[in-house]
Design an enzyme around this catalytic site. Structure first.
Site, PDB file in Angstrom:
ATOM      1  N   ASN A   1      -4.522   6.522  -1.482  1.00  0.00           N
ATOM      2  CA  ASN A   1      -3.677   7.104  -0.436  1.00  0.00           C
ATOM      3  C   ASN A   1      -2.995   8.392  -0.861  1.00  0.00           C
ATOM      4  OD1 ASN A   1      -4.152   5.362   1.725  1.00  0.00           O
ATOM      5  ND2 ASN A   1      -2.698   3.854   0.955  1.00  0.00           N
TER       6      ASN A   1
ATOM      7  N   GLU B   1      -6.768  -1.717  -6.523  1.00  0.00           N
ATOM      8  CA  GLU B   1      -5.941  -0.880  -7.387  1.00  0.00           C
ATOM      9  C   GLU B   1      -4.954  -1.778  -8.126  1.00  0.00           C
ATOM     10  OE1 GLU B   1      -5.672   3.411  -5.130  1.00  0.00           O
ATOM     11  OE2 GLU B   1      -4.462   1.780  -4.295  1.00  0.00           O
TER      12      GLU B   1
ATOM     13  N   HIS C   1      -3.449  -3.938  -5.105  1.00  0.00           N
ATOM     14  CA  HIS C   1      -3.682  -3.374  -3.780  1.00  0.00           C
ATOM     15  C   HIS C   1      -5.135  -3.566  -3.372  1.00  0.00           C
ATOM     16  CE1 HIS C   1      -4.009   0.334  -0.987  1.00  0.00           C
ATOM     17  NE2 HIS C   1      -3.726  -0.753  -0.298  1.00  0.00           N
TER      18      HIS C   1
ATOM     19  N   SER D   1       0.819  -1.210   0.000  1.00  0.00           N
ATOM     20  CA  SER D   1       0.000   0.000   0.000  1.00  0.00           C
ATOM     21  C   SER D   1       0.853   1.261   0.000  1.00  0.00           C
ATOM     22  CB  SER D   1      -0.907   0.016   1.235  1.00  0.00           C
ATOM     23  OG  SER D   1      -0.129   0.011   2.423  1.00  0.00           O
TER      24      SER D   1
END
Length: 520
Positions: free
Chosen positions: A211, A173, A161, A140
Site C-alpha cells: 500500500n 506481509e 497482513h 492494512s
C-alpha cells in the site's frame, strides 16, 4: 525501522531460529468477517485446530457454518478430499467468550480498522492467553507499533497482513513493529510459509510494502485525468495494453471501492506528514462525496448498471505507414522496436544520434523522457510511451503538441499500426502515462529499500503477488535503466516543482552507479 528488526531475504531462516507452529497448536481468529473467515480457512486447511471468536453474539457460530459450507464447496470442486474436510470440520470451533482462546498459540485479529478498538482487544487478550502466545494483527493501514504500544509484552506482537481473498492470494506481509522480537517475526514468517503462503518481511511503515509502493499507480492516473490529458478508459487501456498491468487504475479502484482506495491513500499521506508524493486526488474525493463508489454502488468512474456500455479508449483511425525510417542512436528500452519494424517490412537505416526515430517528413519520434513536445519550437516531436514488452503490447500511446502537422502524426500512427498495434493519442504531457507511472513506482520502491522497510527481493515479490504487477518495480527499473527513470523524474520535478516528482536519493544513486558501470 526498529532496532530490533532485521530485514532479510525471504528464505533467510536458519536451523537455530524459531520454527513454524506445530500443526497441533491452536490458532484463534478474532473477527468473523470475510477476512477473518478467510484466514481461519487457511490455518484450518493447513492442519491447525481453529477457534473463531466475535464480540457480536452468535457471529462465531454463523461463521463456523459458513466456513463449513466453503469446505463443502471445495470438496464438490475436487479441491479438497472428503476425508480432509471431515478432519478440518472436527478441528473448527466457535468461541462465545474470549476466555476460550486461552490455550491458543497464535491469535490473529481481523476486526474493524480503529486503533482504540484494536488496542482494547489485545489488552483483553493479554489477560487471557499465555505469555508465549503470539499476538498478530491483520491491519492494512494502522501502525503495528501503535496497536502494541500499551501491551505488557509488546515483543510478542506482529503484523500478519493477508490479502483478500486470503485463501486464494499467496502474499502475507509479516510486519515487525518497533518492539517486535526478531524470533517472533521469524516464527510468524515460518508459520505462514508452512501454510503455503509467500511471506515477505517488512518493517512497520505507513502502508507497509504494497500500500506504500502502489500509490503512484492510482495517483498518476488521477493526476493525468485532472490535467485533461486523457479520459479514464484511455488511461486504463494504456497501462493495461501497453504497460502490461492486469487492470487499469480506474477500473481497479471501481472494483476495490473508491471510498476504500481513497481512505488508504489519505491514511498513507497523513502518516507521512502530507508528503507531496502521496497527495490524494481531489477528483477521487469528489467521486466519493457523490456516493459513486464503484461496482458496489453501480457507478464509479464507469457505470455498472444493467446494459451499460463501457466507454472505449481513444483509438486513432487507420493511417498509412511510412516505407522507411531512420533510427538515430540507441533507443534504450525501446530498442526492440527496430526489429519489429524490420519484420513489418519497413526499411530501417541506422545513423548516429541521440536516440530517436526520424520519420520521412520532418517529424521525430522520441521515447517519453519527462519533457513535452511544445518545448521544441522548430522540430515536430511526437513522443511515444514506455511499454513493458513492445512485441507483446497491443497498444502504443503517442503524445504531441497542438499544431503538429497532420502528416507527421499520421506517419507516427501508421508506423505503429504497421506492427499490428492500436494507437492512442493523448495530450502533450511530460512523462506520458506508463513511463511516469513506472518511474514513480521505482522511486518509491527504491526509497523503501534504502530506508530498511524491506529487501529489494521482498518489495518486488510483494508487488507481483499482492497487486499482480507484471514485474517488480525494481526489476522493471533495472530493465529500463535507473539513470533514465531518475532523469525522467528530474524533468518532471522541473515542470511540477512541488516535490512530488523529486527523485529519491536511492534512485539517483542507482542511476550514478549504472552510469559508472557503463563508463568502464
Amino acid at each position: 525501522m526498529s532496532a530490533n528488526v532485521t530485514v532479510r531475504g525471504s528464505d533467510d531462516v536458519t536451523a537455530n531460529e524459531p520454527t513454524a507452529l506445530a500443526h497441533d497448536r491452536t490458532v484463534a481468529v478474532v473477527g468473523t468477517g470475510t477476512m477473518g473467515q478467510g484466514i481461519a480457512q487457511v490455518a484450518l486447511v493447513a492442519g491447525h485446530p481453529v477457534r473463531l471468536y466475535d464480540s457480536a453474539r452468535g457471529r462465531a457460530v454463523e461463521a463456523v457454518a459458513a466456513l463449513t459450507a466453503r469446505l463443502d464447496r471445495l470438496v464438490e470442486k475436487g479441491r479438497l478430499d472428503a476425508t480432509a474436510r471431515e478432519a478440518a470440520v472436527g478441528r473448527l470451533h466457535a468461541a462465545e467468550e474470549l476466555d476460550e482462546l486461552a490455550d491458543a498459540a497464535l491469535v490473529i485479529e481481523a476486526i474493524v480498522e480503529l486503533l482504540p478498538v484494536k488496542q482494547q482487544l489485545f489488552a483483553d487478550l493479554e489477560k487471557v492467553v499465555g505469555d508465549d502466545t503470539v499476538l498478530a494483527t491483520n491491519t492494512s493501514s494502522l501502525s503495528v507499533t501503535a496497536i502494541a504500544g500499551g501491551l505488557r509484552l509488546p515483543g510478542r506482537f506482529v503484523g500478519l497482513h493477508f490479502f483478500n481473498p486470503a485463501p486464494l492470494l499467496p502474499l502475507v506481509e509479516v510486519v515487525s513493529g518497533f518492539a517486535t522480537d526478531a524470533d517472533v517475526a521469524t516464527r510468524a514468517y515460518a508459520t505462514v510459509k508452512g501454510w503455503g503462503k509467500t511471506p515477505v518481511r517488512c518493517a512497520d511503515t505507513p502502508g507497509f510494502i504494497v500500500n506504500r509502493v502502489a500509490r503512484p499507480f492510482y495517483a498518476e492516473a488521477l493526476r493525468l485525468y485532472e490535467e485533461g490529458v486523457a479520459d479514464p478508459a484511455t488511461i486504463d487501456a494504456a497501462l493495461r495494453d501497453c504497460g502490461g498491468f492486469r487492470m487499469g487504475p480506474f477500473e481497479l479502484t471501481d472494483l476495490i471501492g473508491q471510498d476504500v482506495n481513497e481512505a488508504v491513500t489519505r491514511s498513507v499521506w497523513e502518516s507521512f506528514h502530507q508528503d507531496p508524493k502521496f497527495t490524494p486526488s481531489l477528483a477521487q474525493r469528489r467521486l466519493v462525496e457523490s456516493g459513486r463508489l464503484g461496482r458496489k454502488t453501480g457507478q464509479g468512474w464507469f457505470s455498472y448498471a444493467d446494459g451499460a456500455e463501457r466507454p472505449e479508449p481513444h483509438t486513432a483511425a487507420p493511417a498509412k505507414a511510412p516505407a522507411k525510417i531512420v533510427v538515430r542512436g540507441d533507443l534504450g528500452p525501446a530498442e526492440p522496436l527496430v526489429g519489429l519494424f524490420e519484420e513489418a517490412g519497413i526499411e530501417v537505416r541506422r545513423k548516429r544520434g541521440a536516440g530517436f526515430i526520424q520519420l520521412p517528413g520532418r517529424g521525430e519520434l522520441m521515447l517519453a523522457d519527462g519533457e513535452t513536445s511544445f518545448e521544441y519550437h522548430r522540430e515536430e516531436i511526437v513522443y511515444f510511451d514506455l511499454a513493458l514488452d513492445y512485441a507483446r503490447a497491443s497498444r502504443i500511446v503517442l503524445s504531441t503538441r497542438e499544431g503538429t502537422a497532420p502528416e507527421t502524426l499520421g506517419e507516427a500512427v501508421g508506423l505503429f499500426q504497421a506492427l499490428g498495434k492500436q494507437v492512442s493519442v493523448i495530450g502533450d504531457v511530460p512523462g506520458m502515462i506508463v513511463a511516469r507511472t513506472v518511474a514513480m513506482l521505482a522511486d518509491l520502491a527504491a526509497d523503501a529499500v534504502d530506508r530498511g522497510v524491506a529487501t529489494a527481493e521482498d518489495v518486488d515479490t510483494a508487488m507481483r503477488l499482492g497487486v499482480n504487477y507484471p514485474a517488480g518495480p525494481l526489476e522493471w527499473a533495472a530493465k529500463v535503466g535507473h539513470q533514465r527513470l531518475s532523469g525522467l523524474l528530474g524533468e518532471l520535478h522541473e515542470r511540477y516543482p512541488t516535490g512530488r516528482y523529486a527523485p529519491s536519493l536511492g534512485l539517483v544513486r542507482r542511476g550514478y552507479a549504472e552510469y559508472a558501470k557503463d563508463s568502464r
